[in-house]
Motif scaffolding. Structure first.
Motif, PDB file in Angstrom:
ATOM      1  N   ASN A   1       0.822  -1.207   0.000  1.00  0.00           N
ATOM      2  CA  ASN A   1       0.000   0.000   0.000  1.00  0.00           C
ATOM      3  C   ASN A   1       0.864   1.269   0.000  1.00  0.00           C
ATOM      4  N   ILE A   2       1.850   1.283  -0.864  1.00  0.00           N
ATOM      5  CA  ILE A   2       2.752   2.437  -0.988  1.00  0.00           C
ATOM      6  C   ILE A   2       2.015   3.505  -1.789  1.00  0.00           C
ATOM      7  N   LYS A   3       1.974   4.692  -1.268  1.00  0.00           N
ATOM      8  CA  LYS A   3       1.197   5.787  -1.861  1.00  0.00           C
ATOM      9  C   LYS A   3       1.980   6.473  -2.984  1.00  0.00           C
ATOM     10  N   VAL A   4       2.024   5.815  -4.122  1.00  0.00           N
ATOM     11  CA  VAL A   4       2.667   6.359  -5.318  1.00  0.00           C
ATOM     12  C   VAL A   4       1.799   6.023  -6.525  1.00  0.00           C
ATOM     13  N   THR A   5       2.051   6.716  -7.609  1.00  0.00           N
ATOM     14  CA  THR A   5       1.389   6.428  -8.877  1.00  0.00           C
ATOM     15  C   THR A   5       2.424   5.826  -9.814  1.00  0.00           C
ATOM     16  N   ILE A   6       2.072   4.695 -10.392  1.00  0.00           N
ATOM     17  CA  ILE A   6       2.969   4.039 -11.348  1.00  0.00           C
ATOM     18  C   ILE A   6       2.526   4.445 -12.752  1.00  0.00           C
ATOM     19  N   PRO A   7       3.408   5.103 -13.503  1.00  0.00           N
ATOM     20  CA  PRO A   7       3.031   5.509 -14.862  1.00  0.00           C
ATOM     21  C   PRO A   7       2.901   4.304 -15.786  1.00  0.00           C
ATOM     22  N   ASP A   8       2.091   4.478 -16.818  1.00  0.00           N
ATOM     23  CA  ASP A   8       1.864   3.394 -17.774  1.00  0.00           C
ATOM     24  C   ASP A   8       2.867   3.380 -18.922  1.00  0.00           C
ATOM     25  N   GLY A   9       3.403   4.516 -19.267  1.00  0.00           N
ATOM     26  CA  GLY A   9       4.233   4.586 -20.466  1.00  0.00           C
ATOM     27  C   GLY A   9       5.657   5.003 -20.196  1.00  0.00           C
ATOM     28  N   VAL A  10       6.176   5.781 -21.116  1.00  0.00           N
ATOM     29  CA  VAL A  10       7.546   6.268 -21.037  1.00  0.00           C
ATOM     30  C   VAL A  10       7.516   7.786 -20.862  1.00  0.00           C
ATOM     31  N   SER A  11       8.647   8.347 -20.482  1.00  0.00           N
ATOM     32  CA  SER A  11       8.765   9.801 -20.357  1.00  0.00           C
ATOM     33  C   SER A  11       8.784  10.426 -21.756  1.00  0.00           C
ATOM     34  N   SER A  12       8.629  11.737 -21.819  1.00  0.00           N
ATOM     35  CA  SER A  12       8.650  12.414 -23.121  1.00  0.00           C
ATOM     36  C   SER A  12      10.013  12.270 -23.800  1.00  0.00           C
ATOM     37  N   SER A  13      11.093  12.317 -23.028  1.00  0.00           N
ATOM     38  CA  SER A  13      12.416  12.152 -23.651  1.00  0.00           C
ATOM     39  C   SER A  13      12.599  10.716 -24.156  1.00  0.00           C
ATOM     40  N   GLN A  14      12.071   9.750 -23.428  1.00  0.00           N
ATOM     41  CA  GLN A  14      12.156   8.369 -23.902  1.00  0.00           C
ATOM     42  C   GLN A  14      11.281   8.163 -25.139  1.00  0.00           C
ATOM     43  N   GLN A  15      10.140   8.856 -25.207  1.00  0.00           N
ATOM     44  CA  GLN A  15       9.292   8.764 -26.396  1.00  0.00           C
ATOM     45  C   GLN A  15      10.027   9.314 -27.606  1.00  0.00           C
ATOM     46  N   SER A  16      10.775  10.394 -27.408  1.00  0.00           N
ATOM     47  CA  SER A  16      11.581  10.944 -28.504  1.00  0.00           C
ATOM     48  C   SER A  16      12.625   9.934 -28.963  1.00  0.00           C
ATOM     49  N   MET A  17      13.220   9.229 -28.012  1.00  0.00           N
ATOM     50  CA  MET A  17      14.208   8.202 -28.357  1.00  0.00           C
ATOM     51  C   MET A  17      13.546   7.073 -29.151  1.00  0.00           C
TER      52      MET A  17
END
Length: 181
Positions: free
Chosen positions: A95-111
């Motif tokens: 029950n760690i209070k964090v949000t896990i993103p689904d995708g990649v960062s914008s810089s990784q998307q550029s890569m």
């Protein structure tokens, strides 16, 4: 003396960046340059983003890479899917209070977009370079969190996961040394 001045500038920038966004100093590399552990949300975000980047870029390598890149890519997909599942399960079970993103960062998307535009030897070179640099920064992230992170469960997981990332970095380094076909 110059190093002290640079550290002071980073510290001031970090304070300003932290006032703007909790993850800015991590994104800018300030925390890494100073050896500071990322905040828990930053760690989870960067860990999830980097894992997803490994999976997506490696899926591209299965389609576009030479046999050496494909073999490496298969291993990265398997391992990073496992690590991503472990992270999600840990966050949920503790029950760690964090949000896990689904995708990649914008810089990784550029890569990824750059990789999608390449073929043949150009693709393999870029994929291999990205794998090396990505694993190098991800390993540093995990090591910093394992050493000084503020959530004991994530800290232990980072410590347990770091050796696999070290192996991946070594594999990526060897991959970069192999000849492209």
């Amino acid at each position: 003396m110059r190093l002290v001045s640079m550290i002071a500038v980073f510290a001031v920038m970090g304070g300003v960046a932290m006032a703007q966004s909790p993850s800015t100093s991590e994104k800018l590399g300030i925390n890494s340059a100073l050896g500071i552990a990322p905040a828990t949300q930053d760690f989870v975000t960067e860990a999830a983003n980097s894992g997803e980047f490994e999976i997506q870029s490696s899926k591209l390598a299965l389609d576009r890479g030479d046999q050496v890149s494909k073999t490496f890519a298969e291993q990265m997909i398997t391992d990073h899917q496992k690590v991503g599942s472990q992270l999600k399960a840990l966050v949920q079970s503790k029950n760690i209070k964090v949000t896990i993103p689904d995708g990649v960062s914008s810089s990784q998307q550029s890569m990824l977009d750059k990789l999608k535009s390449l073929k043949g030897a150009d693709f393999d070179k870029k994929y291999r370079d990205d794998q090396y640099s990505g694993h190098k920064s991800t390993l540093a992230l995990f090591e910093r969190y394992a050493k000084s992170g503020d959530n004991p469960d994530l800290k232990q997981w980072a410590e347990q996961t770091a050796p696999a990332l070290q192996r991946h970095l070594k594999m990526a380094q060897e991959l970069n040394g192999s000849a492209s076909n």
